[in-house]
Design a protein around this motif. Structure first.
Motif, short mmCIF file in Angstrom:
data_model
loop_
_atom_site.label_atom_id
_atom_site.label_comp_id
_atom_site.label_asym_id
_atom_site.label_seq_id
_atom_site.Cartn_x
_atom_site.Cartn_y
_atom_site.Cartn_z
N THR A 1 1.59 2.03 -3.60
CA THR A 1 0.39 2.55 -4.25
C THR A 1 0.22 4.03 -3.94
O THR A 1 -0.05 4.85 -4.82
N LEU A 2 0.40 4.36 -2.66
CA LEU A 2 0.22 5.73 -2.22
C LEU A 2 1.24 6.66 -2.88
O LEU A 2 0.90 7.73 -3.40
N THR B 1 0.49 7.11 -6.57
CA THR B 1 -0.69 7.94 -6.82
C THR B 1 -0.35 9.42 -6.67
O THR B 1 -0.77 10.25 -7.48
N ALA C 1 0.82 -1.21 0.00
CA ALA C 1 0.00 0.00 0.00
C ALA C 1 0.87 1.27 0.00
O ALA C 1 0.46 2.31 -0.54
N ARG C 2 2.06 1.19 0.60
CA ARG C 2 2.96 2.35 0.57
C ARG C 2 3.31 2.75 -0.86
O ARG C 2 3.34 3.93 -1.21
N MET D 1 -3.42 0.34 5.08
CA MET D 1 -2.39 0.66 6.07
C MET D 1 -3.01 0.87 7.44
O MET D 1 -2.48 0.42 8.46
N ALA E 1 -5.37 5.56 -3.78
CA ALA E 1 -4.71 6.11 -2.59
C ALA E 1 -5.58 5.92 -1.35
O ALA E 1 -5.08 5.54 -0.27
N ALA F 1 -5.45 2.39 -0.36
CA ALA F 1 -4.15 2.11 0.25
C ALA F 1 -4.11 2.60 1.70
O ALA F 1 -3.61 1.91 2.60
#
Lengths: 205, 205
Positions: free
Chosen positions: A125-126, A129, A122-123, B193, B186, B189
């Motif tokens: 992805t963030l 983005t 997820a890091r 997290m 985002a 994500a």
């Protein structure tokens, strides 16, 4: 139950069930004759999970097997199990872009005092983005995301609430996977509807 | 600027730009010679928008053209414009399942006093997700979604805040599209997290 009943109850064709059995995604049934096996509710649940992972989220068969194997391995360590269930799937289509914003994501995580693994997908992805939005001329940095992150905290608490009271940690992990994966389109739909409502509130008299 | 500069500044190949011009997604440039045209920042912005719609969200060229045409038609009616920008795109991959839950979604909308068009695609997404989750043995009804919807309201308010101060309604609609479409991964994500963090908080000592 026979494979035909497993098929009708799960909505998965016999051919596909046999494919999952061959690929080791589904454990074999209890052999009752040379060409007959008996299946139970565990098989049914596992089959539904496989369908959620491959069908709805479009994971490959091999990735799905990795996720399921990992789930089996960590039974007993609820946090590890949930972390795996929640963290092992990449989030949707990731916009391309360089990932030099890793440090920025780290700043956000530190500001929030979040306990998030350094290699959580997820890091990335963030970070990607943020890079994409900037490339498109939308100025957005991690401070803009801070209030969104605070709301995500409360959403996550609701998610975890859904898992309370499930004693079987494997069942909890399966539920976590389903909720994470399948609730995503619903949450995005709620956001769209809420935007429409908020826009009506602000822009019409 | 020449088409070559438009290409280098947008990151879109000259071949693709010419394709968008032929398909009417991008308005023609100002002809300066028999085989040369001049493009401006409007073209650049439009090109980035097309990329966001086709590339990131995977809309077809014809759907993208419909969205862009509609945006042009309703300039001046900010709410209508935003509604179009926000509502015209279906939300991600929609799980299959029957949509008999429409009445349930209506109950949720009424409970929230939301002003949401009866034909909003997000309603279908929501109904179908509820159906899918139930088919997978996860008991979830609209009341479970209520606290999620309250958080979505606050997320939507943050979204709309990002659009304040943009005087050009077409620019606001474009920004709305970008934020809706590109911020989705985002936000998901951030949820992942936050789930990991919340799980650590609850299950480790």
């Amino acid at each position: 139950m026979r494979i035909s009943e497993l098929s009708s109850r799960s909505g998965v064709s016999v051919t596909t069930i046999k494919y999952y059995l061959r690929e080791g995604l589904l454990p074999p049934g209890r052999q009752t004759a040379a060409t007959q096996a008996e299946y139970d509710d565990q098989h049914l649940r596992r089959l539904r999970l496989i369908r959620a992972l491959t069908g709805v989220r479009g994971l490959s068969v091999s990735t799905t097997r990795e996720v399921l194997d990992a789930l089996a391995e960590y039974t007993g360590d609820t946090h590890r199990l949930l972390g795996l269930a929640l963290g092992s799937i990449r989030v949707g289509e990731v916009p391309s872009g360089d990932a030099s914003q890793a440090a920025e994501v780290q700043a956000l995580v530190e500001e929030l005092h979040w306990d998030v693994h350094a290699s959580a997908p997820a890091r990335t992805t963030l970070a990607e983005t943020l890079a994409s939005l900037r490339a498109l001329g939308v100025p957005l940095d991690w401070r803009t995301l801070l209030p969104y992150a605070r709301l995500a905290e409360r959403t996550a608490a609701l998610d975890l609430d859904q898992l309370e009271g499930l004693d079987d940690p494997l069942e909890a992990a399966e539920r976590a996977l389903l909720l994470t994966v399948l609730l995503e389109p619903a949450l995005m739909a709620l956001r769209r509807m809420a935007q429409e409502n908020e826009s009506a509130r602000r822009h019409t008299s």
